[in-house]
Motif scaffolding. Sequence first.
Motif, mmCIF file in Angstrom:
data_model
loop_
_atom_site.group_PDB
_atom_site.id
_atom_site.type_symbol
_atom_site.label_atom_id
_atom_site.label_comp_id
_atom_site.label_asym_id
_atom_site.label_seq_id
_atom_site.Cartn_x
_atom_site.Cartn_y
_atom_site.Cartn_z
ATOM 1 N N GLU A 197 0.829 -1.209 0.000
ATOM 2 C CA GLU A 197 0.000 0.000 0.000
ATOM 3 C C GLU A 197 0.862 1.257 0.000
ATOM 4 O O GLU A 197 0.618 2.197 -0.769
ATOM 5 C CB GLU A 197 -0.919 -0.004 1.221
ATOM 6 N N ALA A 198 1.877 1.279 0.849
ATOM 7 C CA ALA A 198 2.748 2.455 0.914
ATOM 8 C C ALA A 198 3.508 2.651 -0.394
ATOM 9 O O ALA A 198 3.679 3.788 -0.859
ATOM 10 C CB ALA A 198 3.720 2.317 2.082
ATOM 11 N N PHE A 199 3.968 1.557 -0.994
ATOM 12 C CA PHE A 199 4.742 1.698 -2.218
ATOM 13 C C PHE A 199 3.853 2.131 -3.383
ATOM 14 O O PHE A 199 4.285 2.928 -4.233
ATOM 15 C CB PHE A 199 5.466 0.398 -2.570
ATOM 16 N N THR A 200 2.633 1.641 -3.428
ATOM 17 C CA THR A 200 1.724 2.052 -4.496
ATOM 18 C C THR A 200 1.496 3.554 -4.468
ATOM 19 O O THR A 200 1.398 4.203 -5.519
ATOM 20 C CB THR A 200 0.384 1.314 -4.367
ATOM 21 N N ARG A 201 1.459 4.126 -3.282
ATOM 22 C CA ARG A 201 1.244 5.566 -3.146
ATOM 23 C C ARG A 201 2.413 6.371 -3.715
ATOM 24 O O ARG A 201 2.218 7.437 -4.311
ATOM 25 C CB ARG A 201 1.033 5.908 -1.669
ATOM 26 N N VAL A 202 3.651 5.868 -3.547
ATOM 27 C CA VAL A 202 4.821 6.648 -3.984
ATOM 28 C C VAL A 202 5.358 6.200 -5.338
ATOM 29 O O VAL A 202 6.168 6.921 -5.946
ATOM 30 C CB VAL A 202 5.952 6.570 -2.928
ATOM 31 N N LYS A 203 4.932 5.065 -5.821
ATOM 32 C CA LYS A 203 5.504 4.510 -7.050
ATOM 33 C C LYS A 203 5.464 5.479 -8.236
ATOM 34 O O LYS A 203 6.495 5.663 -8.911
ATOM 35 C CB LYS A 203 4.793 3.197 -7.403
ATOM 36 N N PRO A 204 4.328 6.119 -8.542
ATOM 37 C CA PRO A 204 4.341 7.017 -9.711
ATOM 38 C C PRO A 204 5.276 8.204 -9.535
ATOM 39 O O PRO A 204 5.846 8.701 -10.516
ATOM 40 C CB PRO A 204 2.873 7.464 -9.828
ATOM 41 N N LEU A 205 5.472 8.639 -8.286
ATOM 42 C CA LEU A 205 6.355 9.776 -8.046
ATOM 43 C C LEU A 205 7.822 9.363 -8.181
ATOM 44 O O LEU A 205 8.644 10.137 -8.675
ATOM 45 C CB LEU A 205 6.086 10.378 -6.669
ATOM 46 N N LEU A 206 8.142 8.150 -7.753
ATOM 47 C CA LEU A 206 9.500 7.643 -7.960
ATOM 48 C C LEU A 206 9.783 7.459 -9.450
ATOM 49 O O LEU A 206 10.904 7.705 -9.913
ATOM 50 C CB LEU A 206 9.695 6.326 -7.213
ATOM 51 N N TRP A 207 8.783 7.015 -10.210
ATOM 52 C CA TRP A 207 8.946 6.852 -11.658
ATOM 53 C C TRP A 207 9.149 8.210 -12.332
ATOM 54 O O TRP A 207 9.999 8.352 -13.227
ATOM 55 C CB TRP A 207 7.737 6.126 -12.239
ATOM 56 N N LEU A 208 8.384 9.212 -11.882
ATOM 57 C CA LEU A 208 8.570 10.570 -12.396
ATOM 58 C C LEU A 208 9.954 11.078 -12.050
ATOM 59 O O LEU A 208 10.665 11.641 -12.899
ATOM 60 C CB LEU A 208 7.489 11.478 -11.798
ATOM 61 N N TRP A 209 10.384 10.889 -10.809
ATOM 62 C CA TRP A 209 11.700 11.344 -10.336
ATOM 63 C C TRP A 209 12.807 10.707 -11.173
ATOM 64 O O TRP A 209 13.701 11.390 -11.695
ATOM 65 C CB TRP A 209 11.832 10.953 -8.871
ATOM 66 N N LYS A 210 12.757 9.386 -11.303
ATOM 67 C CA LYS A 210 13.806 8.645 -12.006
ATOM 68 C C LYS A 210 13.927 9.085 -13.465
ATOM 69 O O LYS A 210 15.032 9.304 -13.975
ATOM 70 C CB LYS A 210 13.487 7.144 -11.927
#
Length: 300
Positions: free
Chosen positions: A84-97
């Motif tokens: 659940e926690a990773f799903t919340r941040v996953k798109p932002l990490l993808w944007l960052w990367k």
Amino acid sequence: MTWLKPVEIGQDAQATYNEFLRDLDARLSDPDTDRFELAAGVLSEIMYGRSVAQLRADAPLAALNVDARNVTFEAEYYMATDTEAFTRVKPLLWLWKNADLTPVGQNPVLGIPLRRVLAGHVFRRVGRDFKCWQNVEFSVGYNMEVGNDVVVHRHVLLDDIGGIELHDNASISDYVNVYSHTHSVLDGPDVTLRRTVIGRGARVTYHSTVLAGSVISDDAMLATHALLRGDIPPHGIAMGVPARTTRFKVREPQEVHVDSRSFVRAADRKANPEFPEPTPNQTRLPEEQEQPRPLVTGQG
């Protein structure tokens, strides 16, 4: 006192950047925002110069890969990752990367504030004036705790799955690896999570490695190419493989907040339910190796 000097760009460009960052932060702060769509839209704009709708019509393969719902991260395969926690941040990490691979990410005047905005919605905690340069990797992101005026330089790995603390004014140099998990030497799937702590004003210098559970005290330093598998006391300078404290900075007495000698450490956690018990010692010194028994042959 900083050794850096201010650098300015054109007011029109700065105004455009500021508007973009304010809008992004506001949309990320809205609980009704679809973060996957937002991240895909931003990446479509900065990578391909068009809306995500246009990209889906004109270049469907590219469109699939700006949308984080269609990609996986290494952390998603780990039992220790909170889905659940990773799903919340996953798109932002993808944007960052991926933003880091574009002119937007390579431009400090926009890339650094962009990462600061994203960190505020990814990390467990982030203080003021976080400065992160390009191509920094996190394992999950949501277990990062970052204080004020922290600097992280290029090509750093922050394996935060077990938790990483970077206290005020800490500095992480280029190509540093900081870990918060460890594997048994006999059974790779036997993984232990250990929080790693880097104190106030501490410096971790070029190409060095900090292993899980280490505590670098306030104002301490880890030397270039060193491998730390323990602690550094306040004001200490550790060097070598494995790193040992061989020098101390000459300082006037000052208040210390993170002191490895008295720091209250978080309990270790096991990451794999098949290995729930603490991992015992599984190695021995070369001189402890059993000597081969002499061969006895028959007679006659």
